[in-house]
Design an enzyme around this catalytic site. Structure first.
Site, mmCIF file in Angstrom:
data_model
loop_
_atom_site.group_PDB
_atom_site.id
_atom_site.type_symbol
_atom_site.label_atom_id
_atom_site.label_comp_id
_atom_site.label_asym_id
_atom_site.label_seq_id
_atom_site.Cartn_x
_atom_site.Cartn_y
_atom_site.Cartn_z
ATOM 1 N N SER A 149 0.864 -1.180 0.000
ATOM 2 C CA SER A 149 0.000 0.000 0.000
ATOM 3 C C SER A 149 0.898 1.227 0.000
ATOM 4 C CB SER A 149 -0.871 -0.001 1.265
ATOM 5 O OG SER A 149 -1.508 1.247 1.475
ATOM 6 N N TYR A 162 -1.890 -0.289 10.667
ATOM 7 C CA TYR A 162 -1.933 -0.708 9.266
ATOM 8 C C TYR A 162 -0.662 -0.289 8.536
ATOM 9 C CZ TYR A 162 -3.575 -0.890 4.395
ATOM 10 O OH TYR A 162 -3.712 -1.142 3.045
#
Length: 265
Positions: A149, A162
């Protein structure tokens, strides 16, 4: 030149895509199927996987099997990969796509949330890779693509757990690439920005709750972070994975490729 053969460079090869029933994972699986791969798509919800597998077989004529698998369950992962190998042989391509995101300010992060983010995003990548790498090294051939990501390349407010997990995926990718470079195996990461998937819809819902915005206002906030002015499409991420699995990318290993419309440039 036989363009059909050239475009089906995964003919007869076995590709596994975790989190393959929807969003980015489904787009990646469909793209690899179009390249001739025999597909195993894995995920937690068997009904959804089976519907996706049937649709892919109908659309591309590919051999596709659905395999229920929670990447946070070590024994379940081992069993799922064993069944996948029995049906389609050793894994030639692994796409570690399964993941999840939960937002919270650091002061609100519980140990349980922290553990969930590392388990599904980072440890799951490790456990699945361990199931395929020994055979790849023996065959001196293989492609591993980890879906990280932009949160693996930079920080984001309310995304400490995250982002830490996805930074871990990038570090895992770069380090493993160095170990496998001489053995015919490439290991790369793809780092999508905000992509038009259910995960982004969850982000929109979080903004609505946290800031009192309308869904339209919340989505516009996300879009404004993408310099090109629109969200990334799952097929755009799939195209990058497709290329990394192609013969033309044989010398590409250890990269973390942003697919983010200019974000982070």
């Amino acid at each position: 030149m036989n363009l059909v053969k050239e475009n089906r460079y995964l003919e007869g090869k076995h590709a596994v895509v975790t989190g393959g029933s929807r969003g980015i994972g489904a787009a990646i699986a469909a793209s690899l199927a179009n390249r001739g791969a025999r597909l195993t798509i894995m995920g937690r919800t068997l009904d959804t996987l089976e519907h996706r597998a049937a649709a892919m077989t109908r659309d591309s004529g590919a051999q596709v099997q659905a395999m229920q698998c929670d990447v946070t369950d070590d024994k379940g992962v081992q069993a799922a990969f064993a069944r996948a190998r029995t049906a389609f042989g050793p894994v030639d391509v692994l796409v570690n796509n399964a993941g999840g995101a939960e937002a919270a300010l650091f002061a609100e992060i519980s140990r349980a949330l922290w553990d969930r983010m590392l388990a599904v995003n980072l440890t799951g990548t490790f456990v699945c890779t361990a199931e395929v790498l020994p055979a790849m090294l023996q065959m001196r051939s293989g492609r591993i693509v980890n879906i990280a990501s932009m949160a693996g390349l930079r920080g984001f407010k309310t995304m400490v757990a995250y982002s830490a997990a996805k930074h871990g995926v990038v570090g895992f990718t770069r380090s493993l690439a160095l170990e496998t470079a001489r053995h015919g195996v490439t290991v790369n990461a793809v780092c999508p920005g905000y992509t038009d998937t259910d995960l982004t819809n969850t982000g929109v819902a979080n903004l609505v709750r946290a800031l009192g915005k309308t869904p339209e206002e919340a989505r516009a906030m996300l879009v404004r972070t993408v310099p090109r002015g629109k969200l990334i499409e799952p097929d755009e991420v799939a195209s990058a994975v497709d290329w990394l699995c192609s013969p033309q990318a044989a010398a590409v290993t250890g990269i973390a490729l942003p697919i983010a419309g200019g974000e982070g440039a």
